[in-house]
Structure formats: structure tokens, C-alpha cells
Design a protein around this motif. Structure first.
Motif, PDB file in Angstrom:
ATOM      1  N   ASP A 191       4.551   5.414  -8.814  1.00  0.00           N
ATOM      2  CA  ASP A 191       4.483   3.968  -8.659  1.00  0.00           C
ATOM      3  C   ASP A 191       5.894   3.454  -8.415  1.00  0.00           C
ATOM      4  O   ASP A 191       6.864   3.998  -8.954  1.00  0.00           O
ATOM      5  N   HIS A 198      -1.999   7.721  -6.074  1.00  0.00           N
ATOM      6  CA  HIS A 198      -1.436   6.402  -6.351  1.00  0.00           C
ATOM      7  C   HIS A 198      -2.539   5.352  -6.328  1.00  0.00           C
ATOM      8  O   HIS A 198      -3.694   5.655  -5.988  1.00  0.00           O
ATOM      9  N   HIS A 199      -2.176   4.152  -6.684  1.00  0.00           N
ATOM     10  CA  HIS A 199      -3.101   3.014  -6.609  1.00  0.00           C
ATOM     11  C   HIS A 199      -2.512   2.005  -5.634  1.00  0.00           C
ATOM     12  O   HIS A 199      -1.494   1.371  -5.914  1.00  0.00           O
ATOM     13  N   ASN A 200      -3.115   1.909  -4.454  1.00  0.00           N
ATOM     14  CA  ASN A 200      -2.649   1.057  -3.358  1.00  0.00           C
ATOM     15  C   ASN A 200      -1.298   1.522  -2.797  1.00  0.00           C
ATOM     16  O   ASN A 200      -0.555   0.731  -2.245  1.00  0.00           O
ATOM     17  N   GLY A 201      -1.006   2.808  -2.932  1.00  0.00           N
ATOM     18  CA  GLY A 201       0.233   3.326  -2.365  1.00  0.00           C
ATOM     19  C   GLY A 201       0.254   3.285  -0.851  1.00  0.00           C
ATOM     20  O   GLY A 201       1.306   3.086  -0.244  1.00  0.00           O
ATOM     21  N   LYS A 202      -0.910   3.470  -0.219  1.00  0.00           N
ATOM     22  CA  LYS A 202      -0.959   3.409   1.239  1.00  0.00           C
ATOM     23  C   LYS A 202      -0.685   1.996   1.734  1.00  0.00           C
ATOM     24  O   LYS A 202      -0.105   1.800   2.802  1.00  0.00           O
ATOM     25  N   ASN A 247      -3.576  12.937   0.039  1.00  0.00           N
ATOM     26  CA  ASN A 247      -2.938  11.627  -0.182  1.00  0.00           C
ATOM     27  C   ASN A 247      -4.022  10.691  -0.704  1.00  0.00           C
ATOM     28  O   ASN A 247      -4.692   9.998   0.054  1.00  0.00           O
ATOM     29  N   ASP A 273      -5.514   7.632  -2.541  1.00  0.00           N
ATOM     30  CA  ASP A 273      -5.306   6.257  -2.970  1.00  0.00           C
ATOM     31  C   ASP A 273      -6.560   5.815  -3.720  1.00  0.00           C
ATOM     32  O   ASP A 273      -7.652   5.782  -3.149  1.00  0.00           O
ATOM     33  N   ASP A 316      -8.821   3.297  -2.141  1.00  0.00           N
ATOM     34  CA  ASP A 316      -9.763   3.820  -1.151  1.00  0.00           C
ATOM     35  C   ASP A 316     -10.936   4.541  -1.816  1.00  0.00           C
ATOM     36  O   ASP A 316     -12.089   4.403  -1.392  1.00  0.00           O
ATOM     37  N   THR A 362      -2.700   5.163 -13.823  1.00  0.00           N
ATOM     38  CA  THR A 362      -3.224   5.744 -12.586  1.00  0.00           C
ATOM     39  C   THR A 362      -3.727   7.163 -12.826  1.00  0.00           C
ATOM     40  O   THR A 362      -4.793   7.564 -12.338  1.00  0.00           O
TER      41      THR A 362
END
Length: 239
Positions: free
Chosen positions: A6, A99-103, A138, A140, A143, A199
Motif C-alpha cells: 500500500d 493490493h486493494h485498488n492498486g491498479k 497482479n 486487485d 476487481d 488487505t
């Protein structure tokens, strides 16, 4: 190996002033103008391009889900922080990301700031395995839970409430700028660490729910992660 991470940011006021051609407004007024002219959402939260990084925390986990190593940085020298996270991410050749909303936010921030400072990211960050929208390398959580946008995007805090685990006990994202202005870099990193553990816990629940890990393994990893989260929230995390 997977890297759960993060990034914490504040607005890049110097850049925003150049974009808006506004050298004189105080920071509060400048943010109001930026929210009106640059934000793409009703909340007024600025897009990734207009942020600078002040902290990051990463947790390496094995493919079986077990935690291996925690790494972190916080400070005012953003270029040094970027070098450190790129070195960390590049530790393993075939790493994956969680991750959480990393994209949508963290990875674009890293890309924009690397460009600004003339740095190279780990080559794998732009490989097909990472860039492919439906990549299993990857991950997220936004998603995973929204079925890639078919449903609404869940907030990390609300996912915690759903499974009965209190997240966001050490702060909220909108408090990071105030912490930074008070010189509380350690507190920002502490807050970032809580988000990473949150996360990780949500990812464990998702893996179990999807049938990817057996119940005994899930319970063992969850109990260890919950112990660490409680330690973080107590205000005295151990390294």
C-alpha cells in the motif's frame, strides 16, 4: 512470492500550482480549485498524477499464503522512497502483486513518480503477467469482489465490517496530509501498515471462500494475521 503493498500520498502542490497556473493561493484554496478542475469523481479526490508518495509498506508472502518479510519506508525524499520500493519489489524475479485498488491508484502513482524522478521500475511491472487485466499475478481485490467492474467496488473498511474485523483504527486516508504537515511520518507508516495487514486478511478470506486454501491452513494464517493486526492497532507494532 507475492508482494502485498500500500502507498500513502499527499497532493503534489508544486505540480498542481503549475498545472493550474496558480502560484499564490494557499494550500486549502489550491486543493479546492484542483478538486473542481482536476478531479474525476464526486468526492473531489485527485487522480494519481497529482499525488506524491510519502510512505509505503509491503509484505512478502509465499505462494502458500504464509507471511515472510515486512518492508517499509516513510519520509520527505520521495526519490529515495521510490528507489527502495522498486528494489524491494525486484527482490524476486517472478513476483506477483496483491493490493486493494492498486491498479487504479498505487501502481499509477508509482509510474508517474518514477517518470518525474527519472527512475526505472522493475521490468516485470510492465510484463504481460502484471499488465494483463485478468492476471492471476497482479491481484486487485477491487476487481476480485466487483467481478472486474460488473458490480460495485467495495471499500476496504466495509470488507472488514462484513467479516467482523475492525479496520482503519489508526487513521483514514484523508488524514494523511494533516499527519504529514505535523511531521508524523511514523504515524503515516503505521497507518499504511494496518492497511496492508487488512488487505492480507481480506485476501486470505477470499482465497478460502474461493476454495484455494484448505480450512486448517486458512485458520492458522488468519489467526496469525489477526494477532499482528491487533498488535498494530494497539499502537506498538513489532518489526
Amino acid at each position: 512470492m507475492f508482494f502485498i503493498f500500500d502507498v500513502e500520498t499527499i497532493p503534489d502542490f508544486d505540480f498542481i500550482r503549475r498545472v493550474l497556473n496558480d502560484p499564490d493561493s494557499d494550500q486549502e484554496l489550491l486543493l479546492e480549485k484542483a478538486s473542481e478542475e482536476l478531479a474525476r469523481n464526486a468526492s473531489g479526490f485527485l487522480p494519481p498524477m497529482y499525488h506524491r508518495m510519502v510512505s509505503w509498506v509491503g509484505l512478502w508472502i509465499e505462494n502458500t499464503g504464509g507471511p515472510k518479510q515486512k518492508l517499509a519506508w516513510s519520509g520527505e525524499d520521495e526519490k529515495e522512497g521510490l528507489k527502495q520500493i522498486f528494489d524491494a519489489i525486484g527482490t524476486y524475479k517472478d513476483f506477483g502483486l496483491i493490493h486493494h485498488n492498486g491498479k487504479g491508484f498505487d501502481i499509477p502513482v508509482l509510474t508517474y513518480r518514477a517518470m518525474k524522478h527519472g527512475l526505472q521500475m522493475p521490468v516485470r511491472m510492465h510484463d504481460y503477467d502484471i499488465r494483463y487485466r485478468y492476471s492471476r499475478h497482479n491481484i486487485d481485490l477491487v476487481d476480485e469482489f466487483s467481478n472486474y467492474g460488473a458490480s460495485s467496488w467495495p471499500k476496504l473498511k466495509h470488507l472488514g465490517q462484513l467479516i467482523g474485523i475492525p479496520f482503519k483504527q489508526t487513521g483514514e486516508g484523508n488524514e494523511v496530509l494533516a499527519m504529514f504537515q505535523r511531521g508524523q511520518l511514523d504515524l503515516i507508516e503505521h497507518y499504511c501498515y494496518e492497511d496492508v495487514m487488512a488487505t492480507y486478511i481480506v485476501w486470505l478470506y477470499h482465497q478460502f471462500t474461493a476454495g484455494h486454501i484448505p480450512e486448517d491452513q486458512f485458520n492458522n494464517l488468519k489467526d496469525r494475521a489477526m494477532s499482528k493486526l491487533e498488535e498494530i492497532q494497539s499502537g506498538s507494532p513489532k518489526q
